[in-house]
Each structure stands twice: as C-alpha cells, then as structure tokens.
Design a protein around this motif. Sequence first.
Motif, mmCIF file in Angstrom:
data_model
loop_
_atom_site.group_PDB
_atom_site.id
_atom_site.type_symbol
_atom_site.label_atom_id
_atom_site.label_comp_id
_atom_site.label_asym_id
_atom_site.label_seq_id
_atom_site.Cartn_x
_atom_site.Cartn_y
_atom_site.Cartn_z
ATOM 1 N N UNK A 89 0.810 -1.217 0.000
ATOM 2 C CA UNK A 89 0.000 0.000 0.000
ATOM 3 C C UNK A 89 0.853 1.282 0.000
ATOM 4 N N UNK A 90 2.150 1.181 0.333
ATOM 5 C CA UNK A 90 3.045 2.350 0.312
ATOM 6 C C UNK A 90 3.949 2.374 -0.924
ATOM 7 N N UNK A 91 3.901 1.309 -1.719
ATOM 8 C CA UNK A 91 4.862 1.131 -2.806
ATOM 9 C C UNK A 91 4.928 2.337 -3.745
ATOM 10 N N UNK A 106 10.881 -2.694 -4.121
ATOM 11 C CA UNK A 106 9.956 -3.807 -4.330
ATOM 12 C C UNK A 106 8.845 -3.727 -3.301
ATOM 13 N N UNK A 107 7.657 -4.181 -3.700
ATOM 14 C CA UNK A 107 6.554 -4.209 -2.742
ATOM 15 C C UNK A 107 6.507 -5.566 -2.051
ATOM 16 N N UNK A 108 6.053 -5.541 -0.787
ATOM 17 C CA UNK A 108 5.898 -6.764 -0.012
ATOM 18 C C UNK A 108 4.410 -7.049 0.093
ATOM 19 N N UNK A 109 4.042 -8.294 0.116
ATOM 20 C CA UNK A 109 4.879 -9.474 -0.007
ATOM 21 C C UNK A 109 5.383 -9.638 -1.443
ATOM 22 N N UNK A 110 6.517 -10.303 -1.561
ATOM 23 C CA UNK A 110 7.098 -10.576 -2.870
ATOM 24 C C UNK A 110 7.549 -12.028 -2.893
#
Length: 195
Positions: A89-91, A106-110
């Motif tokens: 949501x912050x990516x 990178x966004x989590x989860x990845x």
Amino acid sequence: MVFQERTYGVLIVSAASSFFTVMEPLLPSTDYWPVVHAKSVAEAQRRLLEGTYDIVIINAPLPDDFGLRLAISTCTDSSSGVLLLVKNDLYNEIYTKAMPYGVLTLSKPTNSQLIVQSLRVLCATRERLRQMEQKQMSVEKKIEEIRLVNRAKWLLIECLGMKESDAHRYIEKQAMDLRISKSEMAENIIRTYKG
C-alpha cells in the motif's frame, strides 16, 4: 547464480529476524560474501561507516526510522546498490520518492524469484559503476600527470631558459631513456629545481 570471480558484500537491514532467515538461502556465499545484519538505521549507519557493501537490502519499516532516508543516503553517498522492500500500500509513494536516487524498490509481499532477479540487477549495476570508477581514476591520474609535467616544464623554462617545446621534448626523452613514466621524470625535475 553462475560462476563469477567476484563476490558481493551485502548489508541486510531489518527489524524482523525472520527476514534474515528468508534472505539467507537467496544469498549463497559463492556469490554474496560477507552478509552482515543490522536491526536498525543507527546500526546500519555504523556498519556502513565501518566497511563497504556492494548491496544494501532494507526491509522497511525499521524501529528508529522508516528506512527511506537510509536508502537514499546510501545511494547518494556510496556506490552501493540499494534494494528497499516496502508494504504494497506504500509502494507507489515510496517508489516515486526513491527512484530518482537510484533506489530499487519492491513491494511486499514478494517472491524469491523477484528478489533474486533484483539482486542480479544490483550486481550488474555495481559492475557498471565499478568500471566507471576505474575510468574516472584513469582520467584523474592522466590529469595529475599533465599537471606534474607542466610544472616541471615551467621549472625547466625558468631555471634553464628552455623553450616550452624543448622542455616538453626533454621530459619525454628523459622518461623514455630512463624507462620511467613522464610523471616520475617530472617529479625528479621538480625535486631537483624546487628542492
């Protein structure tokens, strides 16, 4: 990863110990060594002062700061590649702020495959930076040689009354005859006439 001559030093910064456990299998010692852990921005900054790392992996947020400033300052103050992992949501917001500084986000989860590919991109980028650093050092060395030779030429002109072209030829010929670099010859002249 395929066989390579070089290993890449890695600093992993994460408040969660489980992140280190997840990352270790993705960082084989044949490719990544040493792998050092830090649990906060303050500890990471200490580690960065103590040594150099090719890759810095930041699992945000951290207990003493989010981690974005650490990522940006690492990219701007060193030649380390930075991988910043942030919640999905912050990516977009973090990517927009970090991208201009060269931070890979990178966004989590990845998944592991994406992390491994990102690490390979950082390794390739690090090699490119290494080549640019070597070219820069070569240019700086050449500029220093030109400065030394010019200083020596002006001393020959001033002290021996030579013309500039004769002084230049003298330095080149002496360097060839003595089998030394023009820089060394220039330093000898400077020591002789300035000493």
